[in-house]
Write a protein that holds these residues in place. Sequence first.
Motif, mmCIF file in Angstrom:
data_model
loop_
_atom_site.group_PDB
_atom_site.id
_atom_site.type_symbol
_atom_site.label_atom_id
_atom_site.label_comp_id
_atom_site.label_asym_id
_atom_site.label_seq_id
_atom_site.Cartn_x
_atom_site.Cartn_y
_atom_site.Cartn_z
ATOM 1 N N VAL A 1 -44.352 8.517 -3.296
ATOM 2 C CA VAL A 1 -44.349 7.835 -2.004
ATOM 3 C C VAL A 1 -44.906 6.414 -2.147
ATOM 4 O O VAL A 1 -44.280 5.438 -1.719
ATOM 5 C CB VAL A 1 -45.150 8.630 -0.952
ATOM 6 N N CYS A 2 -46.072 6.286 -2.764
ATOM 7 C CA CYS A 2 -46.660 4.960 -2.943
ATOM 8 C C CYS A 2 -45.779 4.075 -3.819
ATOM 9 O O CYS A 2 -45.587 2.892 -3.530
ATOM 10 C CB CYS A 2 -48.051 5.076 -3.558
ATOM 11 N N GLY A 3 -45.234 4.650 -4.887
ATOM 12 C CA GLY A 3 -44.374 3.876 -5.772
ATOM 13 C C GLY A 3 -43.129 3.351 -5.062
ATOM 14 O O GLY A 3 -42.752 2.181 -5.228
ATOM 15 N N LEU A 4 -42.494 4.195 -4.277
ATOM 16 C CA LEU A 4 -41.295 3.770 -3.544
ATOM 17 C C LEU A 4 -41.603 2.691 -2.519
ATOM 18 O O LEU A 4 -40.852 1.721 -2.364
ATOM 19 C CB LEU A 4 -40.656 4.979 -2.857
ATOM 20 N N ALA B 1 -41.321 -9.339 0.219
ATOM 21 C CA ALA B 1 -42.544 -9.516 1.002
ATOM 22 C C ALA B 1 -43.443 -10.559 0.344
ATOM 23 O O ALA B 1 -43.291 -10.883 -0.840
ATOM 24 C CB ALA B 1 -43.280 -8.183 1.115
ATOM 25 N N ALA B 2 -44.378 -11.075 1.106
ATOM 26 C CA ALA B 2 -45.297 -12.096 0.598
ATOM 27 C C ALA B 2 -46.058 -11.562 -0.615
ATOM 28 O O ALA B 2 -46.372 -10.370 -0.697
ATOM 29 C CB ALA B 2 -46.274 -12.507 1.694
ATOM 30 N N HIS B 3 -46.355 -12.478 -1.534
ATOM 31 C CA HIS B 3 -47.018 -12.080 -2.780
ATOM 32 C C HIS B 3 -48.359 -11.405 -2.506
ATOM 33 O O HIS B 3 -48.699 -10.395 -3.138
ATOM 34 C CB HIS B 3 -47.223 -13.316 -3.653
ATOM 35 N N SER B 4 -49.113 -11.934 -1.554
ATOM 36 C CA SER B 4 -50.426 -11.358 -1.234
ATOM 37 C C SER B 4 -50.286 -9.938 -0.689
ATOM 38 O O SER B 4 -51.081 -9.048 -1.013
ATOM 39 C CB SER B 4 -51.162 -12.230 -0.226
ATOM 40 N N ALA C 1 -50.747 -4.102 -1.437
ATOM 41 C CA ALA C 1 -50.104 -2.782 -1.423
ATOM 42 C C ALA C 1 -50.193 -2.120 -2.789
ATOM 43 O O ALA C 1 -50.431 -0.911 -2.887
ATOM 44 C CB ALA C 1 -48.648 -2.925 -0.996
ATOM 45 N N LEU C 2 -50.015 -2.907 -3.849
ATOM 46 C CA LEU C 2 -50.105 -2.355 -5.196
ATOM 47 C C LEU C 2 -51.512 -1.839 -5.485
ATOM 48 O O LEU C 2 -51.687 -0.749 -6.049
ATOM 49 C CB LEU C 2 -49.720 -3.423 -6.222
ATOM 50 N N ALA C 3 -52.526 -2.601 -5.057
ATOM 51 C CA ALA C 3 -53.917 -2.174 -5.270
ATOM 52 C C ALA C 3 -54.209 -0.887 -4.515
ATOM 53 O O ALA C 3 -54.829 0.044 -5.055
ATOM 54 C CB ALA C 3 -54.870 -3.282 -4.834
ATOM 55 N N VAL C 4 -53.757 -0.804 -3.261
ATOM 56 C CA VAL C 4 -53.966 0.402 -2.457
ATOM 57 C C VAL C 4 -53.244 1.589 -3.093
ATOM 58 O O VAL C 4 -53.770 2.713 -3.142
ATOM 59 C CB VAL C 4 -53.477 0.177 -1.006
ATOM 60 N N ALA C 5 -52.032 1.348 -3.593
ATOM 61 C CA ALA C 5 -51.257 2.423 -4.218
ATOM 62 C C ALA C 5 -51.947 2.945 -5.472
ATOM 63 O O ALA C 5 -52.043 4.160 -5.679
ATOM 64 C CB ALA C 5 -49.854 1.925 -4.553
ATOM 65 N N VAL C 6 -52.438 2.034 -6.308
ATOM 66 C CA VAL C 6 -53.106 2.449 -7.550
ATOM 67 C C VAL C 6 -54.361 3.263 -7.241
ATOM 68 O O VAL C 6 -54.607 4.317 -7.839
ATOM 69 C CB VAL C 6 -53.452 1.216 -8.410
ATOM 70 N N SER D 1 -54.974 4.944 -4.527
ATOM 71 C CA SER D 1 -54.587 6.214 -3.906
ATOM 72 C C SER D 1 -54.093 7.215 -4.938
ATOM 73 O O SER D 1 -54.495 8.389 -4.924
ATOM 74 C CB SER D 1 -53.501 5.969 -2.854
ATOM 75 N N VAL D 2 -53.221 6.770 -5.832
ATOM 76 C CA VAL D 2 -52.650 7.668 -6.830
ATOM 77 C C VAL D 2 -53.727 8.151 -7.799
ATOM 78 O O VAL D 2 -53.814 9.350 -8.112
ATOM 79 C CB VAL D 2 -51.506 6.969 -7.585
ATOM 80 N N ALA D 3 -54.561 7.217 -8.277
ATOM 81 C CA ALA D 3 -55.640 7.614 -9.183
ATOM 82 C C ALA D 3 -56.678 8.463 -8.449
ATOM 83 O O ALA D 3 -57.152 9.482 -8.964
ATOM 84 C CB ALA D 3 -56.300 6.378 -9.790
ATOM 85 N N GLY D 4 -57.013 8.045 -7.225
ATOM 86 C CA GLY D 4 -58.054 8.733 -6.462
ATOM 87 C C GLY D 4 -57.702 10.164 -6.124
ATOM 88 O O GLY D 4 -58.548 11.061 -6.222
#
Length: 223
Positions: A153-156, A166-169, A174-179, A181-184
Amino acid sequence: MQTPPVDSPPSPPQPRTALSVTWALAVCSALLLTLVAVEWRPLISLDDDIAGTTHRWAVDEPGITHAMRILTDWVWDTWTMRLLCAVVVVWLWFRRGDRWTAVWLGMTCLLGSLLQQALKAAVNRSRPVWPDPVDSAHYAAFPSGHAMTATFVCGLLVWLLHHYGAAHSLRLTALAVAVVSVAGVGVTRVWLGVHWATDVVGGWLLGALVVAAAVLIHRRRHP
């Protein structure tokens, strides 16, 4: 008179790279699944060592364990992830008007969940058993449904942000939140003693495989 140089347009992503990543993830997933299914002794011993250590920590630190239960049961629960996916499907359908991608996202999440349940039934691995459990879970252990669902889900969703420019920021956030979440979510499942470490690794690999295969299909059918 010299003609001014014209910058060539950026080349599209190479499908061979996506295909190579998909095959690599498929091989790694199949290898780990096989080792778990045949109960390869070194892998089982490693699982036992990690599980024993984290369970002692979980019993000794009830405050952290309570926080882990909140995170795994609410924030990173499989149904929370599926609800997030459903919200994005609705947004794609009605706000973006990209109905093909909406159907693609919904079907990918559905098939990913079905794959997870099918593998649990096929491998039928028992969960850790403790005389003093700090949490409980149902169904077979491999792969971790929480880890696999969070990964695909996060990857998609991160890939969709990139796809729509989307804007780079926003993409970095989103990438930080995904990482996290997946690791956590993987950490919570092992800490609470409801999964072996290889269940989580298997969930991560299979979730990443679902993302890679889905992106490959999207690029070929809906560039």
